[in-house]
Design a protein around this motif. Structure first.
Motif, PDB file in Angstrom:
ATOM      1  N   GLY A   1      -1.823 -10.622   4.496  1.00 55.28           N
ATOM      2  CA  GLY A   1      -2.223 -11.682   3.582  1.00 55.28           C
ATOM      3  C   GLY A   1      -2.568 -11.246   2.182  1.00 55.28           C
ATOM      4  O   GLY A   1      -3.153 -12.017   1.419  1.00 55.28           O
ATOM      5  N   ASP A   2      -2.189 -10.007   1.808  1.00 53.94           N
ATOM      6  CA  ASP A   2      -2.509  -9.532   0.459  1.00 53.94           C
ATOM      7  C   ASP A   2      -1.270  -9.154  -0.340  1.00 53.94           C
ATOM      8  O   ASP A   2      -1.363  -8.524  -1.382  1.00 53.94           O
ATOM      9  CB  ASP A   2      -3.465  -8.343   0.530  1.00 53.94           C
ATOM     10  N   GLY A   3      -0.103  -9.540   0.155  1.00 56.92           N
ATOM     11  CA  GLY A   3       1.131  -9.228  -0.556  1.00 56.92           C
ATOM     12  C   GLY A   3       1.719  -7.875  -0.219  1.00 56.92           C
ATOM     13  O   GLY A   3       2.783  -7.524  -0.715  1.00 56.92           O
ATOM     14  N   SER A   4       1.057  -7.110   0.619  1.00 56.12           N
ATOM     15  CA  SER A   4       1.601  -5.818   1.034  1.00 56.12           C
ATOM     16  C   SER A   4       2.745  -6.070   2.015  1.00 56.12           C
ATOM     17  O   SER A   4       2.848  -7.145   2.600  1.00 56.12           O
ATOM     18  CB  SER A   4       0.513  -4.966   1.683  1.00 56.12           C
ATOM     19  N   PRO A   5       3.618  -5.069   2.219  1.00 55.91           N
ATOM     20  CA  PRO A   5       4.719  -5.260   3.169  1.00 55.91           C
ATOM     21  C   PRO A   5       4.198  -5.518   4.588  1.00 55.91           C
ATOM     22  O   PRO A   5       3.147  -5.004   4.968  1.00 55.91           O
ATOM     23  CB  PRO A   5       5.471  -3.926   3.124  1.00 55.91           C
TER      24      PRO A   5
ATOM     25  N   THR B   1      -3.407   0.096  10.926  1.00 58.81           N
ATOM     26  CA  THR B   1      -4.603   0.174  10.103  1.00 58.81           C
ATOM     27  C   THR B   1      -4.215  -0.341   8.728  1.00 58.81           C
ATOM     28  O   THR B   1      -3.129  -0.027   8.238  1.00 58.81           O
ATOM     29  CB  THR B   1      -5.071   1.640   9.965  1.00 58.81           C
ATOM     30  N   HIS B   2      -5.068  -1.141   8.114  1.00 59.73           N
ATOM     31  CA  HIS B   2      -4.746  -1.677   6.796  1.00 59.73           C
ATOM     32  C   HIS B   2      -5.944  -1.519   5.871  1.00 59.73           C
ATOM     33  O   HIS B   2      -7.075  -1.757   6.278  1.00 59.73           O
ATOM     34  CB  HIS B   2      -4.362  -3.153   6.890  1.00 59.73           C
ATOM     35  N   VAL B   3      -5.680  -1.107   4.649  1.00 58.66           N
ATOM     36  CA  VAL B   3      -6.718  -0.920   3.643  1.00 58.66           C
ATOM     37  C   VAL B   3      -6.473  -1.936   2.534  1.00 58.66           C
ATOM     38  O   VAL B   3      -5.403  -1.957   1.931  1.00 58.66           O
ATOM     39  CB  VAL B   3      -6.686   0.509   3.065  1.00 58.66           C
ATOM     40  N   TYR B   4      -7.454  -2.807   2.275  1.00 63.38           N
ATOM     41  CA  TYR B   4      -7.351  -3.789   1.200  1.00 63.38           C
ATOM     42  C   TYR B   4      -7.747  -3.151  -0.116  1.00 63.38           C
ATOM     43  O   TYR B   4      -8.686  -2.366  -0.184  1.00 63.38           O
ATOM     44  CB  TYR B   4      -8.236  -5.007   1.485  1.00 63.38           C
ATOM     45  N   ALA B   5      -7.026  -3.505  -1.173  1.00 60.24           N
ATOM     46  CA  ALA B   5      -7.281  -2.934  -2.492  1.00 60.24           C
ATOM     47  C   ALA B   5      -8.289  -3.734  -3.299  1.00 60.24           C
ATOM     48  O   ALA B   5      -8.873  -3.212  -4.240  1.00 60.24           O
ATOM     49  CB  ALA B   5      -5.974  -2.827  -3.272  1.00 60.24           C
TER      50      ALA B   5
ATOM     51  N   VAL C   1      -4.099   8.940   1.998  1.00 60.06           N
ATOM     52  CA  VAL C   1      -2.994   8.099   1.546  1.00 60.06           C
ATOM     53  C   VAL C   1      -2.307   7.567   2.791  1.00 60.06           C
ATOM     54  O   VAL C   1      -1.971   8.319   3.708  1.00 60.06           O
ATOM     55  CB  VAL C   1      -1.997   8.890   0.672  1.00 60.06           C
ATOM     56  N   TYR C   2      -2.112   6.235   2.806  1.00 57.64           N
ATOM     57  CA  TYR C   2      -1.499   5.541   3.939  1.00 57.64           C
ATOM     58  C   TYR C   2      -0.134   5.005   3.530  1.00 57.64           C
ATOM     59  O   TYR C   2       0.027   4.499   2.415  1.00 57.64           O
ATOM     60  CB  TYR C   2      -2.356   4.351   4.375  1.00 57.64           C
ATOM     61  N   ASP C   3       0.828   5.063   4.460  1.00 51.06           N
ATOM     62  CA  ASP C   3       2.118   4.429   4.198  1.00 51.06           C
ATOM     63  C   ASP C   3       2.039   2.947   4.565  1.00 51.06           C
ATOM     64  O   ASP C   3       0.977   2.451   4.966  1.00 51.06           O
ATOM     65  CB  ASP C   3       3.246   5.148   4.948  1.00 51.06           C
ATOM     66  N   ALA C   4       3.143   2.226   4.429  1.00 52.26           N
ATOM     67  CA  ALA C   4       3.156   0.784   4.666  1.00 52.26           C
ATOM     68  C   ALA C   4       2.867   0.429   6.120  1.00 52.26           C
ATOM     69  O   ALA C   4       2.459  -0.698   6.417  1.00 52.26           O
ATOM     70  CB  ALA C   4       4.500   0.195   4.245  1.00 52.26           C
TER      71      ALA C   4
ATOM     72  N   GLU D   1      10.637   5.449  -0.781  1.00 54.14           N
ATOM     73  CA  GLU D   1      10.141   4.497  -1.769  1.00 54.14           C
ATOM     74  C   GLU D   1       9.346   3.419  -1.055  1.00 54.14           C
ATOM     75  O   GLU D   1       9.635   3.073   0.086  1.00 54.14           O
ATOM     76  CB  GLU D   1      11.312   3.861  -2.515  1.00 54.14           C
ATOM     77  N   GLY D   2       8.329   2.894  -1.727  1.00 51.44           N
ATOM     78  CA  GLY D   2       7.527   1.833  -1.129  1.00 51.44           C
ATOM     79  C   GLY D   2       6.125   1.811  -1.691  1.00 51.44           C
ATOM     80  O   GLY D   2       5.806   2.507  -2.659  1.00 51.44           O
ATOM     81  N   VAL D   3       5.277   1.017  -1.056  1.00 48.44           N
ATOM     82  CA  VAL D   3       3.891   0.858  -1.467  1.00 48.44           C
ATOM     83  C   VAL D   3       3.016   1.729  -0.569  1.00 48.44           C
ATOM     84  O   VAL D   3       3.146   1.700   0.654  1.00 48.44           O
ATOM     85  CB  VAL D   3       3.446  -0.618  -1.372  1.00 48.44           C
ATOM     86  N   TYR D   4       2.129   2.482  -1.181  1.00 48.94           N
ATOM     87  CA  TYR D   4       1.197   3.344  -0.468  1.00 48.94           C
ATOM     88  C   TYR D   4      -0.224   2.955  -0.863  1.00 48.94           C
ATOM     89  O   TYR D   4      -0.469   2.508  -1.983  1.00 48.94           O
ATOM     90  CB  TYR D   4       1.447   4.824  -0.804  1.00 48.94           C
ATOM     91  N   MET D   5      -1.153   3.088   0.060  1.00 52.83           N
ATOM     92  CA  MET D   5      -2.558   2.810  -0.211  1.00 52.83           C
ATOM     93  C   MET D   5      -3.306   4.136  -0.286  1.00 52.83           C
ATOM     94  O   MET D   5      -3.152   4.985   0.594  1.00 52.83           O
ATOM     95  CB  MET D   5      -3.174   1.931   0.875  1.00 52.83           C
ATOM     96  N   VAL D   6      -4.109   4.281  -1.325  1.00 55.06           N
ATOM     97  CA  VAL D   6      -4.927   5.471  -1.512  1.00 55.06           C
ATOM     98  C   VAL D   6      -6.370   5.062  -1.253  1.00 55.06           C
ATOM     99  O   VAL D   6      -6.881   4.142  -1.881  1.00 55.06           O
ATOM    100  CB  VAL D   6      -4.784   6.022  -2.946  1.00 55.06           C
TER     101      VAL D   6
END
Length: 145
Positions: free
Chosen positions: A14-18, A26-30, A94-97, A124-129
């Motif tokens: 629900g935050d626009g991440s893939p 596991t998900h980390v919100y920015a 650092v987490y991958d998608a 390529e993609g979005v990563y969470m730090v």
């Protein structure tokens, strides 16, 4: 996720991440906010959708705002920098998608930070730090192009 074994799943945080098909991600919100998390489980009998609203995600704004990530987007390497950051037990992940940890470093006591992280071996993609000192947390997105 309480779907039957063998079911395929799709998570939307629900935050626009893939979305991810990891059965137990596991998900980390920015950012602070309320988020609607949706799970769609599908098997040979059909599909079922479960939705839950996470009422309030709090991010430590001052801690987070003191940390810069650049360049973003990046083609390979990015830097985490903060001249004023002071912490006793700093950790970077650092987490991958899919929510898997692809990088982890325990820095211990810091008085400022200037860390380089190499994503060249990752797609390529979005990563969470995620940066934490045990009591304060910062989460930031970095895009690898």
């Amino acid at each position: 996720n309480q779907s039957t074994p063998g079911a395929s799943v799709v998570w939307d945080f629900g935050d626009g991440s893939p979305t991810t098909t990891d059965p137990n991600p596991t998900h980390v919100y920015a950012f602070d906010g309320s988020y609607t998390v949706t799970l769609i489980a599908t098997n040979n009998c059909g599909s079922d959708t479960t939705t839950i609203v996470i009422g309030k995600v709090d991010i430590d704004d001052l801690f987070s705002q003191s940390i810069d990530i650049y360049p973003n987007p990046t083609s390979a390497n990015f830097y985490i920098k903060s001249a004023e950051l002071q912490a006793e037990n700093l950790k970077i992940e650092v987490y991958d998608a899919k929510g898997s940890v692809i990088y982890r470093k325990q820095l211990g006591r810091v008085n400022g930070i200037d860390e380089q992280i190499d994503l060249s071996s990752h797609p390529e993609g979005v990563y969470m730090v995620k940066i934490t000192d045990g009591t304060r947390n910062a989460s930031k997105r970095v895009i690898r192009e």
